[in-house]
Design an enzyme around this catalytic site. Sequence first.
Site, mmCIF file in Angstrom:
data_model
loop_
_atom_site.group_PDB
_atom_site.id
_atom_site.type_symbol
_atom_site.label_atom_id
_atom_site.label_comp_id
_atom_site.label_asym_id
_atom_site.label_seq_id
_atom_site.Cartn_x
_atom_site.Cartn_y
_atom_site.Cartn_z
ATOM 1 N N ASP A 214 0.874 -1.161 0.000
ATOM 2 C CA ASP A 214 0.000 0.000 0.000
ATOM 3 C C ASP A 214 0.922 1.225 0.000
ATOM 4 O O ASP A 214 2.145 1.093 0.200
ATOM 5 C CB ASP A 214 -0.930 0.005 1.219
HETATM 6 C C1 BGC Z 1 -4.900 3.465 0.158
HETATM 7 C C2 BGC Z 1 -5.018 2.478 -0.987
HETATM 8 C C3 BGC Z 1 -4.889 3.212 -2.303
HETATM 9 C C4 BGC Z 1 -3.573 3.947 -2.319
HETATM 10 C C5 BGC Z 1 -3.322 4.697 -3.611
HETATM 11 C C6 BGC Z 1 -3.671 4.339 0.043
HETATM 12 O O1 BGC Z 1 -3.702 5.375 0.954
HETATM 13 O O2 BGC Z 1 -4.894 2.777 1.386
HETATM 14 O O3 BGC Z 1 -6.245 1.795 -0.930
HETATM 15 O O4 BGC Z 1 -4.992 2.323 -3.372
HETATM 16 O O5 BGC Z 1 -3.549 4.877 -1.249
HETATM 17 O O6 BGC Z 1 -4.154 5.785 -3.737
#
Ligand code: BGC
Length: 777
Positions: free
Chosen positions: A274
């Site tokens: 993530d």
């Molecule tokens: C989130 C993810 C997301 C990523 C990219 C993160 O803060 O937890 O679900 O895909 O950001 O935007």
Amino acid sequence: MRFSYISFIFVSTVSVAVSAQQSQLGKTAVKDVVRSMSIEEKARLLVGTGMPGWVGLTKLPDPPKMKVPGSAGKNQAFPKYHIPELILADGPAGLRIRPERDGSTQKYYATAFPVATALASSWNPELVKEIGYAIGNETKEYGVDLLLAPGMNIQRNPLNGRNFEYFSEDPLISGTMASAYVNGVQSNGVGATLKHFAANNQESNRFGVNEHISQRALREIYLKGFEIAVKNAQPWAIMTSYNKINGVYASENKDLLTGILRDEWKFNGLVMTDWFGGYGSEDEVRANKVSDVAAQINAGNDWLMPGTPQQIEEVIRQAKSGKLTQSAMDESAGRILKIIVQSPVFGNYRYSDHPDLKAHAQIARQAATESMVLLENKNNSLPVKLNGKKIALFGNTSYNFISGGTGSGDVNEAYVISLMEGLKNKGSEIDRRLSVKYLPYIRREDSLQIERRKREGGLSKYIRIREMDFSDQEIVKASEENDFAIFTIGRNAGESGDRPVSDFYLQDDEKSMIEKISRAFHGKNKKFIIIMNIGGVIETQSWKDLADAVLLSWQPGQEAGDAVAEILSGKVNPSGKLAQTFPRDYKDVPSAGSFPGTPADFPLNSVYNEGIYVGYRYYDTFHVPVAYPFGYGLSYSSFAFSGLETKDDPAAKMLRVSFTVTNTGKVQGKEVAQVYISAPKGSLDHPLQELKSFVKTENLQPGKSQSFSMSIPYYDLSSFNSVTSSWEMAPGNYEVRLGNSSQNIVLKKSLRISVSEVILKTGNLMKPDVKFQEIKN
Ligand code: BGC
């Protein structure tokens, strides 16, 4: 000019072209391309180039031109190896890209579909596949290669701020819906990403919380949905979660990423972190620290997203020191390249930037109606005639319907049809005395909200707008002048924060309005309907009897108001069923005492002492009364179940179940048949029952029947024994329970299954790091 990889190659210098000829992606085997790359080059492949337009967590005032503004990440391109940039973008309810672009008057809107929680309430995987197909099409036509969705964590506790992005409290529903979604997305030739692997069940200290979960609860509840989706849909990618599980960050967890995901489940796609996963906190990113890249890549986490320059340097340093193994680096690089080869950009796909938003709006509306759950309908108050009727429309969100949640699960759609507009589109007249007060109030409050959130930036929270107050006299007047009243309850939440307990309950401003409207309209013998425009479960027990009908619309996407009006008017017969329980009170939730962990204001530890007893598995087993049970939802018609037959097929290791569903009412409609199984007492304790199969009927005409046969593998009937690390099935009587909610079992049949106990032996993986007690049946 659009990025064209091929033309870029042709303008390369002769010397590059000659060396590149020996190993070019697409012409040479992936492993040979990997072999040709230097350590530095591999490091720059394994670490993303940062969030487009940002440096770390700081937004650039004047960002460089991006291929797809608003996308979330990408890799570095290597023209000499014919490796292009893969573009990654969120998210679950529709493609999340920025609609405005410098130097262009075109708007790049995407369709806001119903949120995942709503989609799961359809209990219709075919419909979810169609949504996935439409989202995948927008992904491809806007030049994105890999979608960062679906989200599929288990809704362990109603306060998780991201529950709207997830499907259910039940792993079979989550896994089935995620499989359908992925299959839909990927049939376009773009990739989908299951997230967040695993146990990302809270946002409070999501970067650093250590979740203590038994191996059994992991296998049966928190990993099961992912297992189903990996096996049934072969997603291109999986995103690891931020949190630790039993002491180890998910992104550094070799047991999880190699032992379970790859060796046991045979996943052959790529794993990414993530955004800044493994950093422990956003402060560490800001302080230019670095995640333990060696632990991450050695564990099988191939891609570090969105990537920082410090991580590139660290990968090089760790590779040279030998802590990061050459083979782990090569395997990760190979997995990334394999996905790149499949991608639209590699095939030089000429995307249109013009997906068919009109057609997708139709699909979004149909999905929204099929996802809505009718919770109350006293004296058949619904459907109501809307054409020519005067409606007293109350509640802020009636005028400003919430299409979906905030954060990366948000979508930049062209419009959201409010309930006011939806009702007007059906020929209703909205009480002007009310609308002239609501509209300017909402406009003002909403723009303050937008300004504040812009100022706070990043993942700033949505703050509920206080309900407008009307005097008793005003409401009595409205009850005299209108045919009926509607009040909409609104709730919104999103990434990076959980909902406070107060958000679970109605606030005084809401309660007071509901009470006044109920009194005034019932005093005139007129109906009062409540719509719940929410993304996560709230308390209903104390107020549900004040209304004649309660419709849970969830956050239904951009076609909201039209979809609600279609259900109210009976154009569409509601067929949604809850994919999560609505408890009577927050204290009844099995994880109420342990969520979000300790210390409560910034939890470092979260102990899952409810074990496998999540959602209905808990309420049904321990006989805790609920407001609305799992699987529940009303229809304008009625249905009968008949002819339940069960058969053990030991040769195929299957339990066969068949039955018939008949529409016994007066209007056409769909019903969901839910098959729960009660396992016999063996050496392991079991919930009273668990959902093991379900099916939705076609739109049945009155009097018409549909018959179903289903096969449930023994593996799905088995439970995980943490002591022996095996899936085991106790021999004895299995009760097959057929119904249309976990608490409305209509037909039951027992059969004896005499199996050898061990169905599948697994590794002894993800052992708890501390001792804790779990509740038992
Ligand atoms: C989130 C993810 C997301 C990523 C990219 C993160 O803060 O937890 O679900 O895909 O950001 O935007």
